[in-house]
Structures are given as C-alpha cells and as structure tokens.
Design an enzyme around this catalytic site. Structure first.
Site, PDB file in Angstrom:
ATOM      1  N   HIS A   1      46.638  42.419  26.883  1.00  0.00           N
ATOM      2  CA  HIS A   1      46.041  41.133  26.537  1.00  0.00           C
ATOM      3  C   HIS A   1      44.529  41.292  26.417  1.00  0.00           C
ATOM      4  O   HIS A   1      43.936  42.177  27.043  1.00  0.00           O
ATOM      5  CB  HIS A   1      46.375  40.100  27.618  1.00  0.00           C
ATOM      6  N   TYR A   2      43.909  40.428  25.614  1.00  0.00           N
ATOM      7  CA  TYR A   2      42.459  40.545  25.440  1.00  0.00           C
ATOM      8  C   TYR A   2      41.686  40.128  26.682  1.00  0.00           C
ATOM      9  O   TYR A   2      40.539  40.536  26.875  1.00  0.00           O
ATOM     10  CB  TYR A   2      41.991  39.718  24.233  1.00  0.00           C
ATOM     11  N   ARG A   3      42.283  39.324  27.544  1.00  0.00           N
ATOM     12  CA  ARG A   3      41.598  38.934  28.774  1.00  0.00           C
ATOM     13  C   ARG A   3      41.553  40.109  29.746  1.00  0.00           C
ATOM     14  O   ARG A   3      42.461  40.932  29.789  1.00  0.00           O
ATOM     15  CB  ARG A   3      42.296  37.750  29.426  1.00  0.00           C
ATOM     16  N   MET A   4      40.472  40.125  30.547  1.00  0.00           N
ATOM     17  CA  MET A   4      40.304  41.200  31.520  1.00  0.00           C
ATOM     18  C   MET A   4      39.881  40.618  32.867  1.00  0.00           C
ATOM     19  O   MET A   4      39.213  39.586  32.927  1.00  0.00           O
ATOM     20  CB  MET A   4      39.274  42.214  31.025  1.00  0.00           C
TER      21      MET A   4
ATOM     22  N   ASP B   1      38.554  29.680  26.365  1.00  0.00           N
ATOM     23  CA  ASP B   1      38.862  30.736  27.328  1.00  0.00           C
ATOM     24  C   ASP B   1      38.008  31.944  27.053  1.00  0.00           C
ATOM     25  O   ASP B   1      38.185  32.975  27.624  1.00  0.00           O
ATOM     26  CB  ASP B   1      40.350  31.090  27.300  1.00  0.00           C
TER      27      ASP B   1
END
Length: 216
Positions: free
Chosen positions: A127-130, A216
C-alpha cells in the site's frame, strides 16, 4: 486497506545516493496489529561487484565491514530480481491481495525509494501508506522528552533483519508509553476533541471507505 497486518522492511545499501548506490541486503517481516511477528521472515544478501563496494563512503564502508555484510555481499550470488521474488513469496503468504497492507520501518521512505527503484513488483504489492517509527520518535522528542530519552538502547548492528526487529520493539515501546491505552477515549471525549479542532468525529459505526474523498 487491511487494519490487521503490517509489512516491515529494512534495506542496507552502499550509500544513500539513489542515482548510483546499490541495494545489498533486504529483509522483511509481517506482524499482526499487535506487533506479533508472523513466520520467520526473510533476510537476503544481494551480490554487488567490487566497483560498487569500492565506491562506498568511508563511514558506510567501515559500518558494513564491521558487521560482516561486505564479505557476505562478495560471496552472495543472489541477484536483485531473485531477492525481490523471495520477499514477495514471503509477504504473499500473509498478504495475497496487492495494495492492502502498509509498509513500516524506521525512516522507511529511504528504503521505499530503493525498493521502488529496484523492486517494482514488490513496491506495487505494498500500500502507498507507510508507518514510520522515526516520526513517532521525533514527536516524542518534542512532546514527551522523558519517553524519548527513556527508550531502550538499540543494538546498532546495521543488519537488515536485526534492524526490523528493533523497529518493532521501538514501536511497541511507544505504544505502551506514548499512546492512550486501549480501548482509548470514549465517543463523547473523541467528539469533544474533534469539535475543539473544528471538525466532526467519524462514528465507529460509519468507518471511512478506502478510496473516498477523506484526505489521507
């Protein structure tokens, strides 16, 4: 996005220059939401030629020589593509669906940049979120200095798998010391804080759906 699992990664490179330095070790672990490690993980040393090793800055060369990584890199026959596949095989045991689980680690954007450059299939699976433990560290430095200065000492082995385990331990430390204990504040308390900050709290019964317009 799944709220149950987290993919942890750490990389060792010949330096931080994205245009020229080489990825020489990559490790991965998957944890559940309570930071319990699932499986044995993977730790892979990638071959690099003598020219790449000779180009390391002195501080990096000394660090990798002291840890034994330089000698292991010379002996390794594993290519970047082979390492990518091994990491993907491990992660897919727990995360079969692409782009559903965030990547975590310390200063993880640096590792992510090398992963994106050299391991595009792996990068696309994440996923692009970290989740960057370093961000929590820096907030504690500013807001809770006693927590910051009381954190457990790190081993500083500068080996990828050991560094991941230390990052997981560090996040568990911050979870126990800096975060509100479960189950967290009441709905009324949450609404009051949201109102003070000029917003409206989402209700537990109406979670935000991935891909909608919330920032986000």
């Amino acid at each position: 996005m799944s709220d149950k699992l987290v993919v942890w990664m750490d990389c060792e490179m010949t330096g931080l220059r994205l245009d020229s330095d080489k990825l020489i070790e990559v490790s991965a672990l998957v944890t559940d939401s309570d930071l319990n490690i699932l499986g044995d993980g993977v730790d892979i040393v990638i071959h690099a030629d003598d020219a790449a090793l000779a180009a390391m800055p002195p501080v990096v060369a000394e660090m990798h020589a002291r840890s034994g990584l330089t000698d292991e890199v010379r002996r390794s026959t594993v290519t970047v593509a082979e390492a990518e596949q091994q990491v993907l095989d491990y992660i897919r045991q727990y995360v079969p669906t692409p782009r559903t689980v965030p990547l975590a680690g310390n200063s993880i954007a640096t590792d992510r940049a090398f992963i994106a450059r050299d391991m595009p299939a792996l990068d696309a699976h994440l996923h692009y979120r970290m989740i960057d433990v370093s961000s929590i560290k820096e907030l504690c430095r500013r807001w809770y200095p006693r927590i910051y200065f009381g954190q457990p000492e790190k081993g500083l082995t500068h080996r990828a798998l050991a560094d991941i385990k230390e990052s997981i331990r560090e996040l568990e430390y911050y979870r126990r010391t800096a975060f509100v204990a479960p189950p967290g504040p009441s709905t009324a308390e949450i609404a009051a804080v949201a109102a003070q900050l000029g917003g409206t709290a989402q209700t537990a019964e109406s979670p935000q759906v991935e891909g909608t317009t919330q920032a986000d």
